[in-house]
Each structure stands twice: as C-alpha cells, then as structure tokens.
Scaffold this active site. Structure first.
Site: not given
Length: 245
Positions: A82-84
């Site tokens: 999951i992206s920052k």
C-alpha cells in the site's frame, strides 16, 4: 439448549471479526496523519479531506494496524504494498490539477490501474463521479472487495479482475486515469480511453532518470487531439505487468 447455541454463535462472531486496531477507530490518529500532510503545504485540500474520512487501518493486515497512519508503505501480500499516504496525496493532487477536474470540481469518471488492497480506491470514490478499478492479482482483487465492504462510500467502485494494461474500454472514456504500477511506457489503450480534457498520472520510465511520475493531458485543439506530457519526481513502484494471476 438454544441459549447455549446463542452463546456459541456470539463467540464465533467475536473470533471471526476483524480487529479494529487499538485506538484507531476514533479517527484522532487519522486526523493527525492528515494534519502532518497539511503542514507540508503542498497537497490538495480536497484530497486531504477525503483521506481524513477513509480509515486506512481497515486496508492493512491487523498486525500492521498500528503503523497504518505513519507515512510509510506497508506490505499487503502477493508481493505488493500500500503506497505511502504522502504518495497517494501527491498523485491524486496531480490528478485533481487537470483542466477538466478543475472545471468539474471532481475527478469525474476515473480508471484506476492496480486496486491493491482498495485504500486508494476508497479515497478516489470520494473525489469522483464514478470509479472503475482493475487488479490483475485475483487474491488482491478479492481482498479489496472485502475491505471496501467495511467502508461506507457514497458510490461503490466497480472492481474488475483483469489486465490493467488493457484498461477497460467498456466503462470509458475516462476523465481521469491513475496507475499504481510503473512500466516502460504509457500503454496506448490508456491514451485511447482518456477523454478529451482528461488527465492521466502514472509512474513511468524516463530516459536517464529511472522511474518518475508522468502526467499526460489529452488536449484537443481545433478538433485535433494531442497529448501533453510532463515529468515529475523520481518514484519507485512495482512493475506494470500484463495478464492476470
């Protein structure tokens, strides 16, 4: 005994219920995450407002819930992350900065390439009129379906298990396209499905720079379409692949 059956059902429900994460359901931790992003002074306020609404801890494994509101990428299984939060905010801010989105005040009809765990899809759903999201990994597609069922949204995203490189012409054309995987180029299918006045944001290889965020605008001038490309900062996303698994 009926009463015994009732107690057993209650225990079973408690065992199967997803842990909510210590102190995360009240929203205070989420608001602090958004406040940190807001303090940087470079993110779209409409995106931050949407992120303040979506419970990110619902989209990560329970063991990682305590880290859900840190500005870090987290594993979601199947070799993906999951992206920052800052990356999500930046990419959606670029998408909101397109001419069409500025005029509409929303992202309009959106195509998301790479549903992942569904977190970004939930944020987009608060900024768009309609969202179609494609995931090539069946396990993640199914995980996103379950995750998104737990989050109240004004419009449910349409989730597709399929090849993201092909886009989804049946749901297009799209006012906005965003990708969570990076390739050597922008697939022609995405460009063909981007509506006039639309904007595309995707990590893409750039000569001498490695992978960068690329913004592609579909401009129509005197009836002739052309695409205006701009390159932004270096990023590192998982590879864009064809097919389904």
């Amino acid at each position: 005994m009926p009463q015994r059956h009732l107690h057993q059902a209650t225990r079973d429900a408690a065992r199967l219920a997803r842990p909510s994460g210590t102190g995360l359901d009240g929203g205070a931790v989420r608001q602090r995450m958004v406040a940190r992003l807001r303090a940087e002074g470079k993110f779209d306020e409409r995106v931050l407002a949407a992120m303040a609404t979506v419970p990110r801890h619902e989209f990560v494994d329970s063991a990682l819930a305590a880290q859900a509101y840190e500005d870090t990428a987290l594993p979601i299984g199947h070799g993906q992350t999951i992206s920052k939060p800052s990356v999500v905010a930046h990419m959606l801010g670029l998408l909101m900065g397109g001419e069409g989105a500025r005029q509409r005040g929303s992202l309009g009809r959106v195509l998301e390439i790479g549903t992942g765990c569904g977190y970004q899809a939930a944020v987009i759903a608060l900024l768009a009129r309609q969202l179609t999201s494609i995931e090539r990994l069946q396990g993640l597609h199914e995980k996103a379906q379950l995750n998104l069922q737990r989050v109240p949204l004004p419009r449910a995203p349409r989730l597709i298990w399929g090849d993201g490189r092909a886009g989804h012409s049946a749901s297009g054309p799209f006012d906005s396209i965003i990708a969570a995987a990076g390739g050597e180029d922008i697939p022609r299918a995405w460009m063909d499905q981007l509506a006039p006045g639309g904007r595309l944001v995707a990590p893409t290889a750039a000569t001498g720079r490695g992978q960068v965020l690329v913004v592609l605008d579909h401009v129509v001038d005197k009836g002739v379409s052309h695409w205006v490309r701009s390159e932004h900062e270096a990023v590192l996303f998982v590879p864009l692949k064809s097919g389904v698994v």
